[in-house]
Design an enzyme around this catalytic site. Sequence first.
Site, short mmCIF file in Angstrom:
data_model
loop_
_atom_site.label_atom_id
_atom_site.label_comp_id
_atom_site.label_asym_id
_atom_site.label_seq_id
_atom_site.Cartn_x
_atom_site.Cartn_y
_atom_site.Cartn_z
N HIS A 46 0.82 -1.23 0.00
CA HIS A 46 0.00 0.00 0.00
C HIS A 46 0.85 1.27 0.00
O HIS A 46 0.29 2.37 -0.11
CB HIS A 46 -0.93 0.03 1.22
CG HIS A 46 -1.92 -1.09 1.23
ND1 HIS A 46 -2.79 -1.33 0.18
CD2 HIS A 46 -2.17 -2.07 2.15
CE1 HIS A 46 -3.52 -2.40 0.47
NE2 HIS A 46 -3.17 -2.87 1.64
N ASP A 58 -2.48 -10.64 -2.15
CA ASP A 58 -3.03 -10.18 -0.88
C ASP A 58 -4.53 -9.91 -1.07
O ASP A 58 -4.98 -9.62 -2.19
CB ASP A 58 -2.30 -8.88 -0.47
CG ASP A 58 -2.67 -8.39 0.92
OD1 ASP A 58 -1.95 -8.72 1.87
OD2 ASP A 58 -3.69 -7.67 1.06
N HIS A 83 -6.10 -7.36 -0.26
CA HIS A 83 -6.30 -5.95 -0.62
C HIS A 83 -5.57 -5.61 -1.92
O HIS A 83 -4.48 -6.13 -2.17
CB HIS A 83 -5.78 -5.04 0.49
CG HIS A 83 -6.38 -5.30 1.83
ND1 HIS A 83 -5.79 -6.12 2.78
CD2 HIS A 83 -7.53 -4.85 2.39
CE1 HIS A 83 -6.55 -6.16 3.86
NE2 HIS A 83 -7.62 -5.41 3.67
N ASP A 95 -4.40 -12.83 4.01
CA ASP A 95 -5.67 -12.27 4.50
C ASP A 95 -6.86 -12.67 3.64
O ASP A 95 -8.00 -12.27 3.93
CB ASP A 95 -5.60 -10.74 4.70
CG ASP A 95 -4.78 -10.01 3.66
OD1 ASP A 95 -4.36 -10.64 2.67
OD2 ASP A 95 -4.57 -8.80 3.84
#
Length: 321
Positions: free
Chosen positions: A136, A170, A172, A260
């Site tokens: 990120h 991931d 995200h 995740d």
Amino acid sequence: MLVLFSNKHRLHTPKFEYYDGVPTPYPEKPERIDAILAACRKLGLEVTEITEQPDLELLKEVHTPRYLEYLKNKCAEITDEQIMPSIYIHDTYAPLTPGTYDAALASAQLAVVAGDKMLAGQERAVYALCRPPGHHAEQDEMGGYCYVNNAAVVAEKLSKKGKVAILDIDFHHGNGTQEIFYDRDDVLYVSVHADPTTMFPYQSGFVDETGRGKGKGFNRNFPLPHKTTTLESYLETLKQALMVVSVHQPDYFVLSLGFDTFKDDPIAALGIPAEGYQDIARMIAGAINVPTAIIQEGGYNVEHFESLAENFLKGYLGLSG
Ligand code: SP5
Ligand code: ZN
């Protein structure tokens, strides 16, 4: 497979993130790395501790000098955890602690060494147990538990020697990695993640984000429905994403690996059972046969983390069970 870790991640010690204004226990914990290490040792993998800090010049090819300077100075100045509003952050999920800068640099160094090992040509795959995670972090911005973009650091390094493809699995979307390489055709970014309409990072990760200028066509997003994704539908999409990677014919491969997507992840979850990581890893290892850096990103179910890593590694290495 060679596994790299650093103990300096323990210097990064946030206790809280702010969620809708409410301080909430920080899920990105040091025990995550301990659990993966336990899985690696159980499988008898070669584990190496890295102690040096990276060359800032390489980091400055990925991040702006002013942002790195800010991180360094702010961490030197604070005595306790702080989320300080600034132009360098646009969420409430990247708290600074006095040791955050040093931990983030040590994390990035694992990616740098992974790149060195790949270029030395001795390892098919190097697994960098990066903490804090990185995907990120944008050129000029931290966010989502990330400060320095580790996957981008190794991709940038490898891009000087050949074509690079990054696959990000991931939960995200890796808004940082996408942003860093958005204009480039020498580093492909492909991401499979939960539909950002209702999930962090909200503002990126949609299918129409395909790159800009000469980078057009070298960024591909595969958002998945948050509620209804199953291992089967996930693997179907992963196959498509891997096809995009293969067509690029990379010389080097970077896998941004998050756990995740696990069905019982406390902040995310995309329906993947623990054994599903064997299928995921087997499919990736079977599709891409060039030197690979596996960069640890997210995943927050500490209790199951060892099992998730063990399953992934077994699938990747073709071990039975
Ligand atoms: C690397 C990575 O996986 N970063 C993820 C950052 C997402 N953080 C924002 C979501 C915050 C959710 N907090 C959970 C509180 C539920 N009560
Ligand atoms: Zn994540």
